[in-house]
Design a protein around this motif. Structure first.
Motif, PDB file in Angstrom:
ATOM      1  N   ASN A   1       4.420   0.469-117.445  1.00  0.00           N
ATOM      2  CA  ASN A   1       3.711  -0.534-116.570  1.00  0.00           C
ATOM      3  C   ASN A   1       4.461  -0.627-115.197  1.00  0.00           C
ATOM      4  OD1 ASN A   1       2.523  -2.686-115.319  1.00  0.00           O
ATOM      5  ND2 ASN A   1       2.079  -3.822-117.199  1.00  0.00           N
TER       6      ASN A   1
ATOM      7  N   LEU B   1       3.848   5.441-122.214  1.00  0.00           N
ATOM      8  CA  LEU B   1       3.265   4.497-121.399  1.00  0.00           C
ATOM      9  C   LEU B   1       4.248   3.785-120.668  1.00  0.00           C
ATOM     10  CD1 LEU B   1       0.338   3.209-123.953  1.00  0.00           C
ATOM     11  CD2 LEU B   1       0.025   4.077-121.677  1.00  0.00           C
TER      12      LEU B   1
ATOM     13  N   GLU C   1      -4.149   0.378-122.418  1.00  0.00           N
ATOM     14  CA  GLU C   1      -2.940   1.104-123.088  1.00  0.00           C
ATOM     15  C   GLU C   1      -3.404   1.461-124.518  1.00  0.00           C
ATOM     16  OE1 GLU C   1       0.374  -1.648-123.080  1.00  0.00           O
ATOM     17  OE2 GLU C   1       1.076  -1.006-121.087  1.00  0.00           O
TER      18      GLU C   1
ATOM     19  N   ARG D   1      -3.635   5.158-126.111  1.00  0.00           N
ATOM     20  CA  ARG D   1      -3.131   5.827-127.363  1.00  0.00           C
ATOM     21  C   ARG D   1      -3.986   6.384-128.287  1.00  0.00           C
ATOM     22  NH1 ARG D   1       1.990   3.931-128.212  1.00  0.00           N
ATOM     23  NH2 ARG D   1       2.875   2.453-126.824  1.00  0.00           N
TER      24      ARG D   1
ATOM     25  N   VAL E   1       0.033   2.479-116.115  1.00  0.00           N
ATOM     26  CA  VAL E   1      -1.252   1.186-115.988  1.00  0.00           C
ATOM     27  C   VAL E   1      -0.512   0.435-115.034  1.00  0.00           C
ATOM     28  CG1 VAL E   1      -2.552  -0.406-117.328  1.00  0.00           C
ATOM     29  CG2 VAL E   1      -1.560   1.445-118.395  1.00  0.00           C
TER      30      VAL E   1
END
Length: 426
Positions: free
Chosen positions: A120, A118, A100, A104, A67
């Motif tokens: 960032n 995940l 996020e 999930r 992300v």
């Protein structure tokens, strides 16, 4: 399962670097896709990339969802005709957290070797100085190389800021960082990302000498050429607060036969034999909309819930029912679902006290609501037996009182099959 073969029969491959399929066949491979946090919800267009990660994991490989907390501050020029407004930090981080949470729901983060992860990119950019970036990243990629990218060439005449011009370097560094720290060997994305992705593979080759690979998916369009994921009312989001489960369901159930045959391969996990059988069954009786129903059920249940899907189906069927069954169905509709079903239908408000002594139907249709232009038109419509209140036919002698109200708040007027009008008490 062979990941590339899976994508091929689903029509989900646009471009692929040589050696990519061999890499996936050789070992469990980490591959990533970036999600741009321009909104606090993914849309159905993003669902293509979510499904790619899901297929990747189901084939035994490791999905990494990035992300873009940092790239969201820059703005990707790919496919854009003008520079977009940049978001402030607070909005950006809210969007990142929301996305996020949605991701999930789809991926398994507890499956051992191929558990989803995940990341960032703000985490590795936040402490990097500008001088450090241009020294350690910028020197490896030439201006000529960057200028050759379509995302740059298409914007040269209309204007391209240095911020947007540098985007491919920032995204390229993402791939390099993930390759170094997460052993990520493949980047996946939409076909408009090809230029940015290969900048990453080039940066990896020049800085570390490692091999890296790329696969892109076609940009999804409707059969009529219009943009996928949009309706007259705007984007279709995965967040129920932005797009109700009912409207989400309607988006899929209303797609064309040609689109449904393509979408069921892209947006569901059904296998080839099942999909081929559904397409064949649909072709035998297109009016039953078998493909659309299978598609809408699969996606609505996975994005929302079985309960939301059942409620959307029931609400949709109310529009086609008449008599007592329709009246009971309407009265059971929760307020939010009633509003979703009749969103965009003309409406007016009448005070609650007006219903205490009852309103003659002609008065209600004409003077109180202006649903019909005059008392005369109301009488004609009633004589034609074309007027319903809450899906139940009425005549000239009907007096409407508070007992007619749905949720003690709404009244549904109807002329003919499709001409609706909502009366709201308040």
């Amino acid at each position: 399962m062979n990941f590339i073969e899976e994508l091929k029969w689903r029509g989900m491959i646009h471009d692929m670097m040589p050696g990519t399929e061999e890499q996936f066949n050789k070992e469990v491979t980490a591959a990533y896709i970036g999600f741009d946090p321009t909104s606090d919800s993914l849309g159905v267009g993003n669902l293509v990339q979510v499904m790619i990660l899901l297929h990747l994991q189901n084939c035994g490989h490791k999905p990494v969802a990035l992300v873009g907390g940092a790239t969201g501050m820059v703005g990707d020029p790919s496919g854009k005709s003008a520079e977009r407004n940049l978001l402030d930090e607070e909005t950006l981080f809210h969007n990142v957290a929301s996305i996020e949470k949605q991701l999930r729901k789809f991926l398994n983060f507890d499956s051992g070797e191929n558990a989803a992860e995940l990341v960032n990119n703000y985490d590795w950019f936040k402490n990097m100085s500008f001088l450090e970036f241009i020294r350690d990243v910028g020197k490896h990629i030439s201006i000529n190389y960057m200028m050759a990218k379509d995302s740059v060439k298409t914007r040269l005449e209309t204007g391209l800021s240095f911020t947007e011009f540098s985007y491919q370097l920032v995204q390229g560094y993402d791939f390099y960082w993930l390759n170094e720290h997460k052993n990520c060997k493949v980047q996946l994305g939409g076909s408009d990302q090809w230029g940015n992705i290969v900048t990453g593979t080039e940066l990896i080759r020049r800085k570390s000498g490692n091999e890296a690979f790329a696969v892109t998916t076609p940009l999804i369009k409707k059969a009529d050429g219009t943009k996928f994921g949009k309706t007259a009312e705007g984007n279709i989001f995965l967040d129920a607060k932005k797009t109700s489960p009912y409207k989400f369901y309607q988006f899929w159930i209303n797609c064309s036969d040609e689109d449904a045959a393509a979408y069921i391969k892209i947006f569901t996990l059904k296998d080839k034999a099942t999909i081929d059988a559904l397409i064949n069954e649909h072709q035998q009786a297109p009016h039953l909309r078998i493909l659309q129903k299978a598609l809408a059920e699969d996606i609505t249940v996975r994005v929302h819930s079985q309960e939301d899907y059942d409620a959307a189906v029931n609400a949709s069927e109310i529009l086609f029912k008449t008599g007592d069954e329709a009246v009971e169905g309407l009265k059971k509709l929760p307020e939010d679902l009633f509003n979703a079903v009749f969103e965009g239908v003309p409406q007016t408000a009448i005070t609650e006290s007006s219903f205490n002594s009852g309103i003659p139907i002609i008065e209600l249709l004409a003077n109180q609501t202006n649903f019909l232009a005059s008392n005369g038109e109301a009488r004609r419509a009633l004589k034609e037996n074309s007027i319903s209140v809450n899906k139940s036919k009425v005549d000239e002698n009907t007096v409407v009182d508070s007992s007619f109200l749905i949720n003690n708040k709404y009244l549904l007027l109807q002329r003919g099959k499709k001409n609706y009008f909502v009366v709201k008490v308040g």
